[in-house]
Design a protein around this motif. Sequence first.
Motif, PDB file in Angstrom:
ATOM      1  N   UNK A   1      19.346  47.873  55.139  1.00  0.00           N
ATOM      2  CA  UNK A   1      18.640  46.973  56.068  1.00  0.00           C
ATOM      3  C   UNK A   1      17.115  47.093  55.863  1.00  0.00           C
TER       4      UNK A   1
ATOM      5  N   UNK B   1      32.286  40.996  52.163  1.00  0.00           N
ATOM      6  CA  UNK B   1      31.376  39.881  52.884  1.00  0.00           C
ATOM      7  C   UNK B   1      32.260  38.707  52.527  1.00  0.00           C
TER       8      UNK B   1
ATOM      9  N   UNK C   1      32.873  33.530  56.394  1.00  0.00           N
ATOM     10  CA  UNK C   1      31.733  33.677  57.740  1.00  0.00           C
ATOM     11  C   UNK C   1      31.064  34.831  58.006  1.00  0.00           C
ATOM     12  N   UNK C   2      31.591  36.153  57.683  1.00  0.00           N
ATOM     13  CA  UNK C   2      30.964  37.154  58.484  1.00  0.00           C
ATOM     14  C   UNK C   2      31.355  38.415  57.468  1.00  0.00           C
ATOM     15  N   UNK C   3      31.133  39.387  57.737  1.00  0.00           N
ATOM     16  CA  UNK C   3      31.880  40.795  57.122  1.00  0.00           C
ATOM     17  C   UNK C   3      33.031  41.088  57.800  1.00  0.00           C
TER      18      UNK C   3
ATOM     19  N   UNK D   1      29.353  42.777  62.171  1.00  0.00           N
ATOM     20  CA  UNK D   1      28.242  42.662  61.688  1.00  0.00           C
ATOM     21  C   UNK D   1      28.012  43.909  60.817  1.00  0.00           C
ATOM     22  N   UNK D   2      26.858  43.922  59.925  1.00  0.00           N
ATOM     23  CA  UNK D   2      26.693  44.942  59.049  1.00  0.00           C
ATOM     24  C   UNK D   2      25.976  46.214  59.782  1.00  0.00           C
TER      25      UNK D   2
ATOM     26  N   UNK E   1      24.235  33.937  52.988  1.00  0.00           N
ATOM     27  CA  UNK E   1      24.770  34.715  54.109  1.00  0.00           C
ATOM     28  C   UNK E   1      23.750  35.641  54.755  1.00  0.00           C
ATOM     29  N   UNK E   2      23.481  35.621  56.069  1.00  0.00           N
ATOM     30  CA  UNK E   2      22.681  36.310  56.735  1.00  0.00           C
ATOM     31  C   UNK E   2      23.077  37.815  56.389  1.00  0.00           C
ATOM     32  N   UNK E   3      21.964  38.597  56.112  1.00  0.00           N
ATOM     33  CA  UNK E   3      22.480  40.106  55.814  1.00  0.00           C
ATOM     34  C   UNK E   3      23.020  40.545  56.832  1.00  0.00           C
ATOM     35  N   UNK E   4      22.335  40.645  58.015  1.00  0.00           N
ATOM     36  CA  UNK E   4      22.626  41.483  59.073  1.00  0.00           C
ATOM     37  C   UNK E   4      24.019  41.302  59.697  1.00  0.00           C
ATOM     38  N   UNK E   5      24.544  40.064  59.760  1.00  0.00           N
ATOM     39  CA  UNK E   5      25.872  39.686  60.321  1.00  0.00           C
ATOM     40  C   UNK E   5      26.844  38.759  59.260  1.00  0.00           C
ATOM     41  N   UNK E   6      26.240  38.238  58.128  1.00  0.00           N
ATOM     42  CA  UNK E   6      27.084  37.763  57.205  1.00  0.00           C
ATOM     43  C   UNK E   6      27.368  36.083  57.698  1.00  0.00           C
ATOM     44  N   UNK E   7      26.510  35.441  58.517  1.00  0.00           N
ATOM     45  CA  UNK E   7      26.583  34.151  59.099  1.00  0.00           C
ATOM     46  C   UNK E   7      26.278  33.379  58.114  1.00  0.00           C
ATOM     47  N   UNK E   8      26.912  32.363  57.912  1.00  0.00           N
ATOM     48  CA  UNK E   8      26.523  31.378  56.709  1.00  0.00           C
ATOM     49  C   UNK E   8      25.543  30.603  57.265  1.00  0.00           C
TER      50      UNK E   8
ATOM     51  N   UNK F   1      15.709  37.096  50.070  1.00  0.00           N
ATOM     52  CA  UNK F   1      16.858  38.105  49.478  1.00  0.00           C
ATOM     53  C   UNK F   1      16.137  39.302  49.320  1.00  0.00           C
TER      54      UNK F   1
ATOM     55  N   UNK G   1      15.683  41.082  52.701  1.00  0.00           N
ATOM     56  CA  UNK G   1      16.709  41.691  53.281  1.00  0.00           C
ATOM     57  C   UNK G   1      16.860  40.693  54.433  1.00  0.00           C
TER      58      UNK G   1
ATOM     59  N   UNK H   1      18.547  37.326  53.816  1.00  0.00           N
ATOM     60  CA  UNK H   1      19.839  36.977  53.293  1.00  0.00           C
ATOM     61  C   UNK H   1      20.490  37.562  52.145  1.00  0.00           C
ATOM     62  N   UNK H   2      21.740  37.253  51.747  1.00  0.00           N
ATOM     63  CA  UNK H   2      22.335  37.660  50.432  1.00  0.00           C
ATOM     64  C   UNK H   2      23.238  36.635  50.010  1.00  0.00           C
TER      65      UNK H   2
ATOM     66  N   UNK I   1      33.309  26.810  55.372  1.00  0.00           N
ATOM     67  CA  UNK I   1      32.022  27.695  55.529  1.00  0.00           C
ATOM     68  C   UNK I   1      31.105  27.127  56.436  1.00  0.00           C
TER      69      UNK I   1
END
Lengths: 550, 115
Positions: free
Chosen positions: A27, A47, A50-52, A97-98, B16-23, B59, B62, B64-65, B94
């Motif tokens: 992070x 991953x 839609x999410x982790x 969430x990560x 995807x958002x790094x923190x929570x993976x949201x598209x 990216x 940090x 998005x991924x 998605x």
Amino acid sequence: MYQYDTHDQTLVDQRVAQFRDQVARRLSGALTEEQFKPLRLMNGLYLQLHAYMLRVAIPYGTLSAAQMRMLAQIARRYDRGYGHFTTRQNIQFNWITLAEAPDILADLSRVQMHALQTSGNCIRNVTSDPWAGVAPDEIEDPRITAEILRQWSTLHPEFSYLPRKFKIAITGAPSDRAAVRVHDIGLRMHRDDRGEAGYEVIVGGGLGRTPVIGKTIRPFVPKRHLLSYLEAIMRVYNSFGRRDNMYKARIKILVDAIGITEFRDLVEAEWTTLRETELDVAPETYAAIAAHFAPPAYEALTGTVAEAADGASDAVLARWIRANVAPHRVPGHGIVNVSLKGTDQPPGDATASQMDLLADLAEHYSHGEIRVTHEQNLVLPHVRLSDLPALWAALEAAGLGTPNVGLVSDIIACPGLDYCALANARSIPLAQALTRRFADMDRAQEIGELHINISGCINACAHHHVGHIGILGVDRHGEELYQVTLGGRSDEQAALGKVVGPAVPADRAVDLIAGFVDTYLAIRQPGERFIDTVARVGTTPFKETLHAAA
Amino acid sequence: MARKLRADAPRVVTANRLLDGVVVYRTAAGTWSPHLARALVVGSDPAVEALLAVCERDVAGCEVVGLDVIEVRPDALAARGDGPRAITQREAIRATGPTIALPVDRPVTRPASLP
């Protein structure tokens, strides 16, 4: 149940701390995704679309009530109030969430759980018979050996970076409820001429894009030598397994390429250097592990499951007992299979409240123990027959009383394209449509044992190749189609299904399956299950159904 | 799954958002939105490459991924005026989530007989 010693707990706690640090570094940008991805996968964190998604290990499918409560708490606190039990006896949380993943692992460690060996090219979580320790036909409880394998394989320095993932399944009974012939290594307990228990070792099975039924490499290995023999197999695989092509890297490809005879010779040569070493499991070590799996203090009771069904005061209860309760090795007790395949319920999903209730019911009725099946159901393994009416009423009130275990609507399905980044087609909507089509439980019982398995891609997480009716979702130019196979089975007569006809859209797939069932009902002989009929007549009569539906 | 894109097709950048993976989708404002309808649509290879180069900074930062480029439906742009829509089933899922009703954690009745 097995209880962690200080080594186990320290290992898991240290792993949580390591992963917390790794997530923090990711992070902060100190780790790139390329650097971080293998680390998160080693901790079960994927991953997905839609999410982790966090895959939590349930070693050999055994859970305590306290562990189930923790899974419920995780579902409620970190996810969306539910979890998904998988075909490898694990549980997956889909909306993680990560940032919170390390907290989840810390919570798991408090109840002696983790997410190790649920991903990556290591020896994965060992799976076993969900009726272990209670099945009447069992030779010995296979979880003792499964736990020994867990301790041997966890963070094994030589086998942490194998050519590809490696799956081991183990059964202690002649009836194979662990699908041992479709694993990289399958272990099936036998007794030798002197009555000593040991294992037939099967190697090179697997599903996925290259389905193979495993071959017996050694008909009997004494329990004492099992670890050294498996280590020899792993060394040969680690040395000669392909690393240049991930689709050719599983052990089944190696065994096929060089042949079982040469593979066996290599293993035997390696074994000569390993047997009679510290890898031998001393009887006292085995006994110490076995003590963790000692049977609970059963009451001295009488009666059978059949008698309980015949004597049930309610026809619906009687139907549930016949479908969901299996004979137990101890008189007056039954093995209660809890269906997670209610109408419109995604196969294998359970809500947090259902998990909490199951924990309570396990404590009250099943000596605090729960099992997870590779068919995505749950088991309360130690239930007094006299408790069945009260237990059934509680399950029924919570939406967990569906009397369909082993029947046509007990469908095994992967998460498919609704969740999975690898999938080509959706699995759950088709499973739900089929469940609705076969919602009449009287008819389901008339149809009898029938396993339908639906995978959303060739990776075959729902084991479609070994479904009596297997369904594979494919993507043809953006359209979801479903390829149907017949005649697969994962039991002691394991076989791969045969493709019948071209892939069809979902609505036609439902009609097609219904037609196959009608054909079976029309041509079956007395006492014949669906799979028996397919074995007797082949797929031709069913293909005629296909043509009629076209 | 990887899909060959046509050189002249309308496309958007997703991740995807790094923190929570949201598209999320790259917007014209240079932000990331969870709504495909708000995505910036580009229609040529050079424009896509330029946009990706900018997105790579997020990216590295940090945010998005898993950067990806997807085709979107052109008729939706012109005729409906409500932004791009996904073409493939995968991207539609998605964009809008699972097609099934997700399990709801309703309270269950706990039998009075339980201690």
